[in-house]
Design a protein around this motif. Structure first.
Motif, PDB file in Angstrom:
ATOM      1  N   MET A 152      87.939  45.919  12.321  1.00 52.26           N
ATOM      2  CA  MET A 152      87.556  45.501  10.987  1.00 52.26           C
ATOM      3  C   MET A 152      86.451  46.436  10.490  1.00 52.26           C
ATOM      4  O   MET A 152      85.470  46.675  11.188  1.00 52.26           O
ATOM      5  CB  MET A 152      87.065  44.054  11.023  1.00 52.26           C
ATOM      6  CG  MET A 152      86.856  43.462   9.671  1.00 52.26           C
ATOM      7  SD  MET A 152      86.267  41.749   9.609  1.00 52.26           S
ATOM      8  CE  MET A 152      87.117  40.912  10.878  1.00 52.26           C
ATOM      9  N   SER A 153      86.607  46.947   9.279  1.00 46.36           N
ATOM     10  CA  SER A 153      85.632  47.898   8.743  1.00 46.36           C
ATOM     11  C   SER A 153      84.358  47.172   8.299  1.00 46.36           C
ATOM     12  O   SER A 153      84.330  45.954   8.106  1.00 46.36           O
ATOM     13  CB  SER A 153      86.236  48.653   7.573  1.00 46.36           C
ATOM     14  OG  SER A 153      86.379  47.801   6.465  1.00 46.36           O
ATOM     15  N   THR A 154      83.318  47.961   8.130  1.00 48.49           N
ATOM     16  CA  THR A 154      82.038  47.411   7.693  1.00 48.49           C
ATOM     17  C   THR A 154      82.153  46.821   6.293  1.00 48.49           C
ATOM     18  O   THR A 154      81.583  45.763   6.012  1.00 48.49           O
ATOM     19  CB  THR A 154      80.974  48.518   7.699  1.00 48.49           C
ATOM     20  OG1 THR A 154      80.929  49.101   8.999  1.00 48.49           O
ATOM     21  CG2 THR A 154      79.611  47.978   7.355  1.00 48.49           C
ATOM     22  N   ARG A 155      82.918  47.478   5.430  1.00 45.38           N
ATOM     23  CA  ARG A 155      83.089  46.983   4.068  1.00 45.38           C
ATOM     24  C   ARG A 155      83.760  45.611   4.065  1.00 45.38           C
ATOM     25  O   ARG A 155      83.379  44.727   3.298  1.00 45.38           O
ATOM     26  CB  ARG A 155      83.917  47.979   3.280  1.00 45.38           C
ATOM     27  CG  ARG A 155      84.074  47.618   1.849  1.00 45.38           C
ATOM     28  CD  ARG A 155      84.880  48.668   1.121  1.00 45.38           C
ATOM     29  NE  ARG A 155      84.152  49.069  -0.057  1.00 45.38           N
ATOM     30  CZ  ARG A 155      84.451  50.092  -0.802  1.00 45.38           C
ATOM     31  NH1 ARG A 155      85.436  50.865  -0.473  1.00 45.38           N
ATOM     32  NH2 ARG A 155      83.761  50.361  -1.874  1.00 45.38           N
ATOM     33  N   THR A 156      84.753  45.428   4.932  1.00 43.32           N
ATOM     34  CA  THR A 156      85.445  44.142   5.019  1.00 43.32           C
ATOM     35  C   THR A 156      84.493  43.048   5.480  1.00 43.32           C
ATOM     36  O   THR A 156      84.536  41.923   4.970  1.00 43.32           O
ATOM     37  CB  THR A 156      86.642  44.247   5.984  1.00 43.32           C
ATOM     38  OG1 THR A 156      87.475  45.330   5.566  1.00 43.32           O
ATOM     39  CG2 THR A 156      87.436  42.971   6.018  1.00 43.32           C
ATOM     40  N   LYS A 157      83.634  43.376   6.420  1.00 40.36           N
ATOM     41  CA  LYS A 157      82.646  42.397   6.895  1.00 40.36           C
ATOM     42  C   LYS A 157      81.706  41.974   5.770  1.00 40.36           C
ATOM     43  O   LYS A 157      81.369  40.794   5.634  1.00 40.36           O
ATOM     44  CB  LYS A 157      81.847  42.979   8.052  1.00 40.36           C
ATOM     45  CG  LYS A 157      82.656  43.167   9.312  1.00 40.36           C
ATOM     46  CD  LYS A 157      81.822  43.813  10.388  1.00 40.36           C
ATOM     47  CE  LYS A 157      82.663  44.168  11.595  1.00 40.36           C
ATOM     48  NZ  LYS A 157      81.884  44.875  12.615  1.00 40.36           N
ATOM     49  N   ARG A 201      85.650  61.068   0.380  1.00 42.22           N
ATOM     50  CA  ARG A 201      85.611  60.200   1.555  1.00 42.22           C
ATOM     51  C   ARG A 201      86.984  59.680   1.934  1.00 42.22           C
ATOM     52  O   ARG A 201      87.247  59.404   3.090  1.00 42.22           O
ATOM     53  CB  ARG A 201      84.684  59.022   1.309  1.00 42.22           C
ATOM     54  CG  ARG A 201      83.238  59.411   1.295  1.00 42.22           C
ATOM     55  CD  ARG A 201      82.354  58.190   1.225  1.00 42.22           C
ATOM     56  NE  ARG A 201      81.001  58.600   0.930  1.00 42.22           N
ATOM     57  CZ  ARG A 201      80.173  57.957   0.150  1.00 42.22           C
ATOM     58  NH1 ARG A 201      80.557  56.850  -0.444  1.00 42.22           N
ATOM     59  NH2 ARG A 201      78.964  58.389  -0.056  1.00 42.22           N
TER      60      ARG A 201
END
Length: 63
Positions: free
Chosen positions: A1-6, A60
């Motif tokens: 899970m990506s940081t953005r999703t968290k 990016r």
């Protein structure tokens, strides 16, 4: 899970928690402030600065 999703999941959880605990109008102000702040900041940029921000986002994606 990506940081953005968290961050998104945490933001939704906090939004629902404030809707449950605080009055609805106060929660709506908080949610609108969280959404509106980055939008207003982006709109305050010069056109050249907006181009630079968009170019960094595209750079990016490919990396």
């Amino acid at each position: 899970m990506s940081t953005r999703t968290k961050f998104v999941i945490g933001g939704v959880a906090v939004g629902l928690l404030t809707l449950w605990i605080l009055p609805w109008w106060f929660s709506a102000l908080i949610i609108l402030g969280v959404i509106g702040t980055p939008v207003v900041a982006y709109l305050m940029l010069d056109p050249s600065q907006r181009r630079r921000v968009r170019a960094q986002g595209r750079k990016r994606i490919g990396s």
